[in-house]
Motif scaffolding. Structure first.
Motif, mmCIF file in Angstrom:
data_model
loop_
_atom_site.group_PDB
_atom_site.id
_atom_site.type_symbol
_atom_site.label_atom_id
_atom_site.label_comp_id
_atom_site.label_asym_id
_atom_site.label_seq_id
_atom_site.Cartn_x
_atom_site.Cartn_y
_atom_site.Cartn_z
ATOM 1 N N LEU A 182 3.794 2.212 -9.624
ATOM 2 C CA LEU A 182 2.889 1.916 -8.521
ATOM 3 C C LEU A 182 3.437 2.538 -7.237
ATOM 4 O O LEU A 182 4.526 2.179 -6.777
ATOM 5 N N ILE A 183 2.668 3.466 -6.672
ATOM 6 C CA ILE A 183 3.089 4.192 -5.472
ATOM 7 C C ILE A 183 2.286 3.757 -4.242
ATOM 8 O O ILE A 183 2.851 3.511 -3.180
ATOM 9 N N GLY A 184 0.976 3.681 -4.378
ATOM 10 C CA GLY A 184 0.121 3.401 -3.237
ATOM 11 C C GLY A 184 -0.592 2.066 -3.340
ATOM 12 O O GLY A 184 -1.242 1.779 -4.345
ATOM 13 N N LEU A 185 -0.479 1.251 -2.280
ATOM 14 C CA LEU A 185 -1.172 -0.032 -2.203
ATOM 15 C C LEU A 185 -2.503 0.140 -1.475
ATOM 16 O O LEU A 185 -2.743 1.174 -0.826
ATOM 17 N N PRO A 186 -3.400 -0.842 -1.545
ATOM 18 C CA PRO A 186 -4.682 -0.732 -0.849
ATOM 19 C C PRO A 186 -4.493 -0.429 0.641
ATOM 20 O O PRO A 186 -3.684 -1.073 1.316
ATOM 21 N N GLY A 187 -5.209 0.600 1.122
ATOM 22 C CA GLY A 187 -5.122 1.001 2.518
ATOM 23 C C GLY A 187 -4.110 2.086 2.793
ATOM 24 O O GLY A 187 -4.126 2.701 3.859
ATOM 25 N N ASP A 188 -3.200 2.372 1.844
ATOM 26 C CA ASP A 188 -2.200 3.429 2.021
ATOM 27 C C ASP A 188 -2.845 4.807 1.951
ATOM 28 O O ASP A 188 -3.872 5.002 1.287
ATOM 29 N N SER A 228 -1.503 -12.436 -8.579
ATOM 30 C CA SER A 228 -0.358 -12.151 -7.717
ATOM 31 C C SER A 228 -0.360 -10.658 -7.418
ATOM 32 O O SER A 228 -0.662 -9.848 -8.297
ATOM 33 N N GLU A 229 -0.008 -10.307 -6.177
ATOM 34 C CA GLU A 229 -0.042 -8.903 -5.796
ATOM 35 C C GLU A 229 1.163 -8.153 -6.377
ATOM 36 O O GLU A 229 2.293 -8.636 -6.306
ATOM 37 N N PRO A 230 0.941 -6.979 -6.954
ATOM 38 C CA PRO A 230 2.073 -6.154 -7.411
ATOM 39 C C PRO A 230 2.827 -5.586 -6.218
ATOM 40 O O PRO A 230 2.296 -5.522 -5.101
ATOM 41 N N GLU A 231 4.056 -5.177 -6.455
ATOM 42 C CA GLU A 231 4.877 -4.587 -5.405
ATOM 43 C C GLU A 231 5.009 -3.089 -5.613
ATOM 44 O O GLU A 231 5.038 -2.603 -6.747
ATOM 45 N N ARG A 232 5.090 -2.375 -4.500
ATOM 46 C CA ARG A 232 5.285 -0.928 -4.575
ATOM 47 C C ARG A 232 6.579 -0.636 -5.340
ATOM 48 O O ARG A 232 7.627 -1.237 -5.082
#
Length: 276
Positions: A118-124, A95-99
């Motif tokens: 968690l601050i930055g997601l993939p592509g940020d 499951s994907e984590p949330e910012r």
């Protein structure tokens, strides 16, 4: 008149006593074995205990906070098992984590467990400019939220002194830090602290988070080794998805002292406190 036991009778009783003793030992070993198996399964699949040893997540998490990490939140990887013994690569039931989640993960280099936000997601894209967080080119909303005050004294079993914005501070004095309320895209809001201005952590290069990786920061922004620092410099860098262990949802217990047995140092106001 009854006569004493024969040698054969005495031998038989001793044999039975020996069998009972051996049987009791075997049962004890079995009980311990199955207790360890059940505890290992519980720790692997559901919740892992975690103790906060440093001040990098103040004032969200304090030294001496004890919590359980929700390991069902993001699925499972080899790091979900004790000693990284799960026999598979990647993640299952992912499951994907949330910012904004507060996450425990395995450090990509030194193998220790870290806890950060968690601050930055993939592509940020992520960057700090003059102490302000920018995500995808836009400044993140932040507003003053008073001061965080603690006693300048050794904290926890490691005996670390806190860092203070109003330094130098004498032993037992009031150690102050400016506190702000930061609201990330998506609505997650939390406290962050400032100790000094113009430090490296206040001004960083522009980071682009690769696919399959995440960018983490501590809430105590000037006292956190996190994704702003390259691994070669003792930092975390980008964290692979398989290194995520679980989400921290609630503080279960908290002690401000050098030992959990120092009852007078317990923090009852933090028992079962929800982590924002």
């Amino acid at each position: 008149m009854k006569r004493g036991l024969t040698k054969r009778g005495r031998t038989g009783q001793m044999a039975k006593a020996g069998e009972k003793k051996d049987g009791g030992l075997v049962e004890t070993i079995k009980t311990i074995f199955w207790a360890l198996v059940i505890a290992g399964i519980f720790r692997t699949l559901f919740f892992q205990p975690f103790w906060i040893p440093s001040g990098s997540m103040k004032d969200t998490l304090l030294i001496g906070d004890f919590l359980f990490v929700n390991k069902m939140a993001y699925g499972y990887s080899r790091y979900s098992c004790p000693f990284s013994m799960c026999p598979f690569e990647g993640r299952i039931l992912e499951s994907e984590p949330e910012r904004g989640d507060v996450v425990v993960f395995r450090h990509p280099v030194n193998g220790s467990d870290f806890i950060k936000r968690l601050i930055g997601l993939p592509g940020d894209t992520v960057q700090m400019r003059q102490g302000r967080l920018y995500l995808n080119g836009s400044p993140v909303e932040v507003e003053p939220d008073g001061q965080f005050e603690e006693v300048y004294a050794r904290q926890g079993p490691m005996g670390y002194y806190p860092q203070c914005e109003n330094a130098p501070v004498g032993e037992g004095g009031a150690c102050l830090k400016s506190r702000y309320r930061e609201t990330l895209p998506g609505g997650s809001s939390h406290s962050i602290l400032n100790i000094r201005d113009g430090f490296f952590s206040d001004n960083t290069p522009l980071f682009t988070v690769p696919e399959g990786h995440y960018f983490f920061m501590g809430d105590n922004r000037d006292n956190s080794q996190d994704s702003r620092y390259a691994r070669a410099n003792g930092g975390v860098g980008f964290v692979p998805a398989e290194n995520l262990i679980g989400r921290a949802d609630r503080v279960m217990f908290s002690s401000a002292g050098r030992s959990l047995f120092f009852v007078w140092t317990w923090r009852p106001d933090r028992f079962f406190k929800k982590i924002e």
